[in-house]
Motif scaffolding. Structure first.
Motif, mmCIF file in Angstrom:
data_model
loop_
_atom_site.group_PDB
_atom_site.id
_atom_site.type_symbol
_atom_site.label_atom_id
_atom_site.label_comp_id
_atom_site.label_asym_id
_atom_site.label_seq_id
_atom_site.Cartn_x
_atom_site.Cartn_y
_atom_site.Cartn_z
ATOM 1 N N THR A 85 0.829 -1.200 0.000
ATOM 2 C CA THR A 85 0.000 0.000 0.000
ATOM 3 C C THR A 85 0.864 1.251 0.000
ATOM 4 O O THR A 85 0.625 2.196 -0.770
ATOM 5 N N ILE A 98 -7.322 3.821 -3.024
ATOM 6 C CA ILE A 98 -8.487 3.029 -3.434
ATOM 7 C C ILE A 98 -8.079 1.965 -4.449
ATOM 8 O O ILE A 98 -8.405 0.780 -4.311
ATOM 9 N N ASP A 104 -6.149 -0.770 -2.683
ATOM 10 C CA ASP A 104 -6.921 -1.675 -1.822
ATOM 11 C C ASP A 104 -7.771 -2.672 -2.597
ATOM 12 O O ASP A 104 -8.241 -3.663 -2.027
ATOM 13 N N PHE A 105 -7.985 -2.364 -3.855
ATOM 14 C CA PHE A 105 -8.739 -3.338 -4.646
ATOM 15 C C PHE A 105 -7.910 -3.882 -5.808
ATOM 16 O O PHE A 105 -8.452 -4.431 -6.765
ATOM 17 N N ASP A 150 -12.198 3.547 5.721
ATOM 18 C CA ASP A 150 -11.580 2.261 6.088
ATOM 19 C C ASP A 150 -12.643 1.172 6.223
ATOM 20 O O ASP A 150 -12.484 0.058 5.721
ATOM 21 N N ILE A 192 -14.134 -0.107 2.972
ATOM 22 C CA ILE A 192 -13.231 -1.015 2.243
ATOM 23 C C ILE A 192 -13.279 -2.424 2.842
ATOM 24 O O ILE A 192 -13.434 -3.418 2.128
ATOM 25 N N ASP A 193 -13.204 -2.492 4.163
ATOM 26 C CA ASP A 193 -13.275 -3.816 4.805
ATOM 27 C C ASP A 193 -14.600 -4.497 4.476
ATOM 28 O O ASP A 193 -14.655 -5.698 4.204
ATOM 29 N N TRP A 204 -14.686 -5.820 1.023
ATOM 30 C CA TRP A 204 -13.950 -7.089 0.949
ATOM 31 C C TRP A 204 -14.850 -8.254 1.337
ATOM 32 O O TRP A 204 -14.812 -9.318 0.732
ATOM 33 N N LYS A 241 -14.647 -0.190 -6.278
ATOM 34 C CA LYS A 241 -14.014 1.135 -6.360
ATOM 35 C C LYS A 241 -15.055 2.216 -6.609
ATOM 36 O O LYS A 241 -14.992 3.310 -6.049
ATOM 37 N N VAL A 263 -16.768 3.193 -3.382
ATOM 38 C CA VAL A 263 -15.967 4.073 -2.512
ATOM 39 C C VAL A 263 -15.934 5.488 -3.078
ATOM 40 O O VAL A 263 -16.077 6.479 -2.355
#
Lengths: 214, 214, 214, 214
Positions: free
Chosen positions: A72, A91, A94-95, A162, A165-166, A169, A185, A188
């Motif tokens: 990251t 972003i 994270d993906f 945050d 995003i979790d 997932w 994405k 977000v």
DNA sequence: AATGAATGAGAATTCATTCAT
DNA sequence: AATGAATGAATTCTCATTCAT
């Protein structure tokens, strides 16, 4: 290769095998025999390199965390200098398929599921959580200042970021068909678009690239 | 009490005991002996009322899901008629102490951690996820219409909404000190405030109550 | 048979099997699988009745001690009232075939060999040792008084008596051909004959029976 | 140092380490890794100098026996010429701190405890036992003749003598507080005092020194 | 319906032994 | 000669499941 380096390589080999095994068979069905086999080594080996199964798991989680942090950070550092650009990079990161692939996400949730009863897991997860919250809050604080926004609390926004995003997932884990990388994405960026219309608003498909790097 | 009702009562008793045991000792340390003891019954009983440990877990998850759905529906139904009011009620519900207490959240994450390798778990979780996504998407669609918003995709927003809630639960699990119920609700309302300024905007502290019920 | 009595019977059965296994294969080669097999039960059974292998061993030693004490007491109690007669009975008892057979002696030495590193073993052995020393000292004190002896210390004589018996057991273990039951008894009586000529002197072959019961 | 001498030195080093480890952790917990560590060498070394763990133990026992025999012989040889003086020296020797210290006695009993199932152990112990019995019998035979005693069987007396010493060692192991070196010697001399009043009689405290060397 | 003793497969862990370096 | 990584058999212990009572 020096003896010490070789030893460290074996440890990494075993931790990677552990990740593979968790991904393949689950946390509660994880056996050291499987791990050893996946690593192409003999049963006794794990207890030779790690004091116990618990220790292996703890170090594997640490390994996972370090990996995530490093990737990251690299991805953010390679982005433009503006807060918007860096958030956008976060972003994407994270993906990205090397981070949020099904295997990795699976393993993250496996660890999170056990966190409550393993103080060492919890500590590691807390550290990661705290580190990233501090990081994203800083980005949002800069974004607010750079964009001249008012009445926005970077702490709250970062928490939501945050958490989303979790949660996405988890969606990818449970509903891989409904939620893919790009959909995630977009979700977000829609969140951020509401709060930061100049930087993230109005692009449903193309990402924030244009605005962000402007 | 009829024979069937008694039987069902025993089953519920055992499922509740299972939830307690998972909350207390974790998923991978769950033994039927513990469950039986927690229920005040003998070891053989579990295999009598449930075909196997697996079956007990599956039905316990189903029980958990049903409970969640019923409570949430009740809470939403009791709110005002407007989409905004109902969304607000949904937020309150999802962080209400009977739903998002540490024990429950712990158990949810325990199940989610195992979901990947248990097709029956996955199916149940998917159903819940789909049901709720449909529900919230409908609410957001109404909200968009009622509020006269344009260019907003209810599907994307609903996804973000659901994900953020799940992610905040994780925060409550890992960082109970940093993220409490009220903080979590503020985070979600900030998200919605960006997209729906008339219904959720400008209130950082007091909740959306005023606007939402207006 | 009641459930509790049955349980106790199983425990005894397992302890006896343990003694047999130690006698047959030795202490450091003792496996729970062997014990279970010797008892005609399944492998898991030992950990069902005893918390651990250690616990099984501790309780087996206790069983052994209790058995020894009871038999010895019975044998002494059945002898005449005089100290000489009772000492004579004690000698007979300590080399009786139900007490000092090769199996039993083997097992005693197996436990003594481990005593140093197992505090619980040590404690049990100390208790036995203390109990018996007190008992024999009392007998010698009476013998001294009854026989009108002077300048004899019952404590010292009793120590020598106890020690000689233990040492003769070792001889029976190591040199079963040179030292049999009768030879051993003769050795002890020769010791006593030197100190108590009236009660134990001059009979090399027939035992002290005549004098002792006189 | 020649190659062979070096090799022998290493072997002795490992056998002494073995004795230390048995004394420290017990026979059944003895690992070659411990032994190697105690000797300051690597794990592979033991199987290099000794064919197997079994072989190491056998040779260590032999080493222990040789040591004991040599020291005892030295101590007896340094005493006066009379049988009484030599027996007295034997008693002193058997409870001397270099022979009957807690570590050594511990290790002797550890070996004796295993003797029954290890033919090689048994053979070595038998040899020692036989050697010493022959030795002490000779001494008692001479003592009987020198002292003009009648009706005493040197074989029986010697058996009792040897056995009493072994048994007193057990007491020192189990009850170190009740039985110390001096107490043990007094016990043996009391035994001999009963049979040989001229040489060992009437001294409860000062030892047999005066009479024995007369 | 309910109990809990008994089973036995399966898992972590230990450790003597081997062998490439 | 010496090292220590690697092996894999053996052992203890756990626990879901069964079944006689």
């Amino acid at each position: 290769m020096s003896r010490d380096a070789l030893k460290e390589a074996r440890r990494v080999q075993l931790m990677e095998a552990t990740i593979d095994c968790i991904a393949a068979h689950g946390f509660s069905d994880l056996t050291l025999a499987d791990v050893a086999k996946a690593a192409g080594l003999s049963v006794g080996i794990v207890n030779f390199y790690f004091k116990s199964k618990d220790q292996l798991l703890i170090e594997t989680l640490r390994h996972l965390v370090d990996d995530y942090i490093q990737q990251t950070n690299d991805n953010i550092r390679n982005a433009g200098a503006s807060a918007a650009a860096q958030l956008d990079a976060a972003i994407d990161s994270d993906f990205h398929r090397t981070i949020a692939n099904r295997k990795r996400v699976t393993v993250w949730y496996a660890f999170w599921g056990e966190t409550r009863w393993r103080p060492e897991f919890l500590k590691i997860c807390q550290e990661l959580s705290d580190t990233f919250h501090a990081e994203t809050r800083k980005l949002f604080a800069r974004l607010i200042e750079e964009g001249g926004y008012r009445d926005l609390d970077p702490d709250i926004i970062a928490r939501g970021f945050d958490a989303m995003i979790d949660g996405l997932w988890l969606d990818m884990l449970i509903n891989p068909k409904s939620v893919d990388r790009d959909a995630a994405k977009r979700v977000v960026r829609t969140y951020l678009g509401g709060l930061f219309p100049n930087e993230f608003g109005r692009q449903r498909t193309g990402g924030a690239a244009t605005a962000a790097t402007a």
